[in-house]
Write a protein that holds these residues in place. Sequence first.
Motif, PDB file in Angstrom:
ATOM      1  N   PHE A   1      78.770 -18.299 -14.122  1.00 55.20           N
ATOM      2  CA  PHE A   1      78.188 -17.503 -15.197  1.00 55.20           C
ATOM      3  C   PHE A   1      76.753 -17.916 -15.524  1.00 55.20           C
ATOM      4  O   PHE A   1      75.886 -17.061 -15.742  1.00 55.20           O
ATOM      5  CB  PHE A   1      79.049 -17.624 -16.458  1.00 55.20           C
ATOM      6  N   VAL A   2      76.475 -19.231 -15.552  1.00 52.88           N
ATOM      7  CA  VAL A   2      75.179 -19.704 -16.063  1.00 52.88           C
ATOM      8  C   VAL A   2      73.991 -19.164 -15.266  1.00 52.88           C
ATOM      9  O   VAL A   2      72.989 -18.736 -15.875  1.00 52.88           O
ATOM     10  CB  VAL A   2      75.156 -21.251 -16.128  1.00 52.88           C
ATOM     11  N   PRO A   3      74.008 -19.147 -13.933  1.00 54.01           N
ATOM     12  CA  PRO A   3      72.846 -18.561 -13.229  1.00 54.01           C
ATOM     13  C   PRO A   3      72.605 -17.103 -13.608  1.00 54.01           C
ATOM     14  O   PRO A   3      71.456 -16.673 -13.757  1.00 54.01           O
ATOM     15  CB  PRO A   3      73.229 -18.698 -11.750  1.00 54.01           C
ATOM     16  N   ALA A   4      73.699 -16.346 -13.775  1.00 55.09           N
ATOM     17  CA  ALA A   4      73.532 -14.954 -14.206  1.00 55.09           C
ATOM     18  C   ALA A   4      72.990 -14.890 -15.625  1.00 55.09           C
ATOM     19  O   ALA A   4      72.200 -14.001 -15.975  1.00 55.09           O
ATOM     20  CB  ALA A   4      74.868 -14.221 -14.112  1.00 55.09           C
ATOM     21  N   ALA A   5      73.427 -15.841 -16.447  1.00 56.91           N
ATOM     22  CA  ALA A   5      72.950 -15.874 -17.834  1.00 56.91           C
ATOM     23  C   ALA A   5      71.448 -16.119 -17.895  1.00 56.91           C
ATOM     24  O   ALA A   5      70.759 -15.613 -18.792  1.00 56.91           O
ATOM     25  CB  ALA A   5      73.685 -16.959 -18.616  1.00 56.91           C
ATOM     26  N   LYS A   6      70.916 -16.875 -16.938  1.00 58.62           N
ATOM     27  CA  LYS A   6      69.469 -17.120 -16.944  1.00 58.62           C
ATOM     28  C   LYS A   6      68.700 -15.813 -16.784  1.00 58.62           C
ATOM     29  O   LYS A   6      67.684 -15.586 -17.454  1.00 58.62           O
ATOM     30  CB  LYS A   6      69.067 -18.101 -15.851  1.00 58.62           C
ATOM     31  N   SER A   7      69.186 -14.955 -15.896  1.00 61.50           N
ATOM     32  CA  SER A   7      68.535 -13.653 -15.727  1.00 61.50           C
ATOM     33  C   SER A   7      68.621 -12.839 -17.008  1.00 61.50           C
ATOM     34  O   SER A   7      67.659 -12.160 -17.397  1.00 61.50           O
ATOM     35  CB  SER A   7      69.184 -12.890 -14.573  1.00 61.50           C
ATOM     36  N   GLN A   8      69.778 -12.898 -17.680  1.00 60.82           N
ATOM     37  CA  GLN A   8      69.926 -12.184 -18.947  1.00 60.82           C
ATOM     38  C   GLN A   8      68.981 -12.740 -20.005  1.00 60.82           C
ATOM     39  O   GLN A   8      68.378 -11.986 -20.779  1.00 60.82           O
ATOM     40  CB  GLN A   8      71.379 -12.301 -19.443  1.00 60.82           C
ATOM     41  N   LEU A   9      68.845 -14.080 -20.042  1.00 68.22           N
ATOM     42  CA  LEU A   9      67.947 -14.702 -21.021  1.00 68.22           C
ATOM     43  C   LEU A   9      66.495 -14.344 -20.729  1.00 68.22           C
ATOM     44  O   LEU A   9      65.712 -14.079 -21.653  1.00 68.22           O
ATOM     45  CB  LEU A   9      68.144 -16.227 -21.006  1.00 68.22           C
ATOM     46  N   ASP A  10      66.118 -14.353 -19.454  1.00 71.62           N
ATOM     47  CA  ASP A  10      64.756 -13.940 -19.084  1.00 71.62           C
ATOM     48  C   ASP A  10      64.480 -12.524 -19.581  1.00 71.62           C
ATOM     49  O   ASP A  10      63.428 -12.244 -20.175  1.00 71.62           O
ATOM     50  CB  ASP A  10      64.580 -13.983 -17.562  1.00 71.62           C
ATOM     51  N   HIS A  11      65.423 -11.639 -19.327  1.00 73.89           N
ATOM     52  CA  HIS A  11      65.270 -10.234 -19.729  1.00 73.89           C
ATOM     53  C   HIS A  11      65.138 -10.128 -21.246  1.00 73.89           C
ATOM     54  O   HIS A  11      64.278  -9.394 -21.763  1.00 73.89           O
ATOM     55  CB  HIS A  11      66.481  -9.438 -19.236  1.00 73.89           C
ATOM     56  N   LEU A  12      65.957 -10.879 -21.962  1.00 74.29           N
ATOM     57  CA  LEU A  12      65.930 -10.843 -23.428  1.00 74.29           C
ATOM     58  C   LEU A  12      64.603 -11.369 -23.958  1.00 74.29           C
ATOM     59  O   LEU A  12      64.024 -10.793 -24.897  1.00 74.29           O
ATOM     60  CB  LEU A  12      67.096 -11.675 -23.958  1.00 74.29           C
TER      61      LEU A  12
END
Length: 818
Positions: A136-147
Amino acid sequence: MKGKSRRRAARKQRQKQARLAEAAPFDVHTLTVLDSLTAMEKLIQSFTPSDDPAASIGATIDEAVNQLVADVRQFDTLRLVEVARLMFLPSSFGGPPVSALDAVAAHVELLALIALAAEGPNGFSGSGSNLSTTEFVPAAKSQLDHLMHLSQLRVMATTKPTDKLAMISTYVRGNEVWMRSTSYADVAEATVHSLFEDCPEVRQALLADLGFSAADVLAVLQSCHDIQIAKLNTRMQAMFESVDIAMNSTTETGPDPVLRDAAQEQFSAMWEPAIETVTAGIEEIAAATGQPADRVSAIVDQFRLDLGTSTPAEVTDDFMAGRNPLRTHPVLVHDSGRIMLPHSALIAGAIKENFEEHLKSSPVWETYRKHRGDLLESRTRAALEKVLPGASHRGGTERFEYFIPATPKEQTAGDPAKYTKRVEGDHLFLLDDVAIVVEDKANALSALSRGGKVNRIRTDLTSIISKAAEQAGRLRDLIEGDGGVRVEGEGWVDLTHIREIHTITVSLDDLSSVATATAEFVRAGLLAPENICWTVSIHDLELITELIDRPAEFLLYLRRRRNPQVTVLYSAPDELDLFLYFFESGLWVEPDPDQERAAFPFLPEPKPAQRRRYRGQARSLITSRTDPLDRWHDAKLNGADASALKPTMVEAPLAPLADLLHTQGVYGWLSIGATLLSGAFEAQRKLAGSAQRLLSEPRSDGQGRSLTWPVTGTVEPAEGWLLVWATHPPHESLAKAHKRLAGYLKAKKHQLSLPRAVAFLYDEATRQLQHVQYDSDIGPLPDELKPWLGSLQPPEAMHPIRQSARGRRRRKAKRVAR
C-alpha cells in the motif's frame, strides 16, 4: 569568405556544445524538480476548462483525501508510519546518510496525520486489508504527491494577482510544508541546549513549571529515536541472517523448507512489523536515559500529538497551509501507551517552539529574551571573527551606542557633534578599508505567519528583516555621509578611509528560502533596492565561515550576494545552496553593458554580443548543492568517511597572491584579495603570470616595466579597481621606486576616475614581491602629479579585466586534513 568560415566554425562549436550538454547526465535534484513541474502542468491543464477552477480543485482534493482515508483505515497507524519511514526517509544501512530525492519527510507526516485523524473512536483499529502495508505505501506516495500538487494548485488559483506578498507567503508556506530543518540536527540541538540550559533562571523556571528541562526532553526524544533505529537494525539483521542461512542450505532439491519458512517469517517481520518492534515504551526510555518513568511520561504528555476532533480534510488543509501540529508535538502515542517519532528532524524545533510558547506567560520571559539575544550576538561575533581576522569590533554583548540626527533640522545641518538621538547598534566590524555592519534578530516567525496569514507575515518580516536592514543602513549612511560616527563613551570615530560597506542581518531561526528571496522583499516594499541586506541564519553563517578557506572568499561572496539582481536571476531553496553555487560558479550576474559604460566612461561602446548576453540572462533554479556538504559534516561528526572532503571554492590562480597579502598584513589585503579572486579563471591565470612576463623581459634602458588593468564588470563606479604589476630595476633606489609607483598609481586612478588601486612591485634581482602600494584617496589629484597625465596612455587604450563568473576548472581532489 572569411566571415562565412568564422560563422561556420562558431556554428559547429555551438552544435558540439549542445551535443555535450545532451550527453551530460542530469542532476537528480533537477530531475525531481522537472518531474514535479510536469505533474503540475498536467494538473493545470486538467482544470483549465472549468468555470470555477478553485471549486473544482477543492472537490478533487476532497475526493483524494476520502480515498486515502478509506485506504489507511485498513492498517494500524503506527505500523503504517514505520513502513512509510522506511520507504520515504533517507537511510544509510550502516553507512553515512544517503540523500534520496524521494525521501521527503512531508510524505511521512501527512500520511501519519491523515491516518490518525481517520481513526475510529476505538483508536488504532487496523481492521485488515487484502493489501500488505508494503504494497500500500508505495501507492500511497503517489496519492500524497497528487494531493500536495492539488493543494499547491489551489493556492495559485486563489491568490490575488495584486497581492505583493503572494510569493513571499508561498515561500513561507512552502518552508513549513517541505522543509524540516536546514540546520544539521546536532547543531540545532546544541542551540536548543544553549537557549534553555545555559541561563539558570530559565532552566529553574522550566523545572518548576513543567518538571523537566530541555536537556531532559532532548534525552528522552533522542532516546525514543535511537530505540526505534535499534529495533529497525535488529529486524534487518535478523532478516539478512535468516536469508543467508536459508541460501547456504540450498541443495539440488532446493533450500531447506524449515529455514526457508524462517527466512520468510523474518522478511515479513522486517516489512510488516509488530507494534512492539517499531515503538518505544516508557520503561524502555527510562532505562536508556536513567530518568524516572514519571518524568518520561510527563515529557511524552507535553509533546504528544492530539488532533482532537480534527477531520482528515481539516488536517490536510492545515498541513498544506503551513499549520503542521507535528512541529510542536511530534510524539505519536499508541493506544497501548507506546510511542513513536515520525523522524528525528522534528526534535529541536519542537522543543524550542514548545518551551518558548510556555515561557511567554512566565515571569522569566524577558530574562529568556535577553539571554536569547545575547547568545545570538556572541555567536555572530565569533563566526565573523573567523573570516575577518584582525578586525576591530564594536557591539555584541557589550553596548554599542552612537548618535544620529533627531530632527530634519539636525540632519540638514549635518554636524555629527550636534546629533542628539542615541541609538544602539549590534555589531560594527572594521578591517582596513572595509566596514561590516551587522544586526541580530533573535525573534522568529510566528505560527500565524507560518500558516500563511499575509498581514502577520508582513508584521513579522518587517520586524526581522526590514527593521534590521533599516538599522544597518542607518549606520552605513552615517559612515558614507559624515565620514565617521560619534560613539557613546568613545567620541568621534573617523571612518573617512572606509571604501566598502556591507550590511548583514543574522537571524536565530532558519528562514530558508524566505531569506533567499531578496528580490521578492524589494517587490513587496519590505526592502529598498538601495539597502539590500544579506539575511542569514546563525547556523548557516557559522557553517559558511567554517567552509571559507580564506577571508577574501567571504568578502567576495558578500559583494555578489548583496547584488540586487542575484535573487532575481537565481532562485534557491536554501542559503547554503546559493553559497555552494558561488563556490562552483561565482554567483555572477552580467551587468547592463550600457550602465557599465556610464559608470566607467573609458570603456568602449558595448558590442551587440554584450547586449545580447545581458538580455539573454534567464532566471535559474539552483537545485540542492548540499550532498557533498552532508557527507563532509557526517564524516566530521562521526569520523566515518575519510574520503568526504570539505567543499571548497573552484581553483583561483590568484589565490596564492591573496594569501601572501594576508600573511604579510598588507593594508587593504581583504578587499584587494576579494578583487583578485573576482575574475574568471582565464583572466586570473593571465594576471597571475604578469609578474613573470615582466621580469623575463626587462627593459634595455634599465627602466622598470609595468602592466595596468582596470577592473570593471559592475554598474557602480565605487566598485571599480585599478590593478598594476610593476618591476623594480637594480639601479633604482627603493625609495625612488616607491615614489614613482605611488605617483603613477594616483595619476592613473585619477585619469580613469577609479576609487581604489593597488600595485604589486617585484624586484628584478630577486624576482620576489617587494612592495604593495595601495591607494584609495578620492580627493583631487595633487598639482605636482598633474604633469603625469600627459604621459599616460589614453583611457580608450586600456583593456579592462571584468569581474566575472568563475571558470569551471576544479582543484584536484586531495585527501588533506583541514
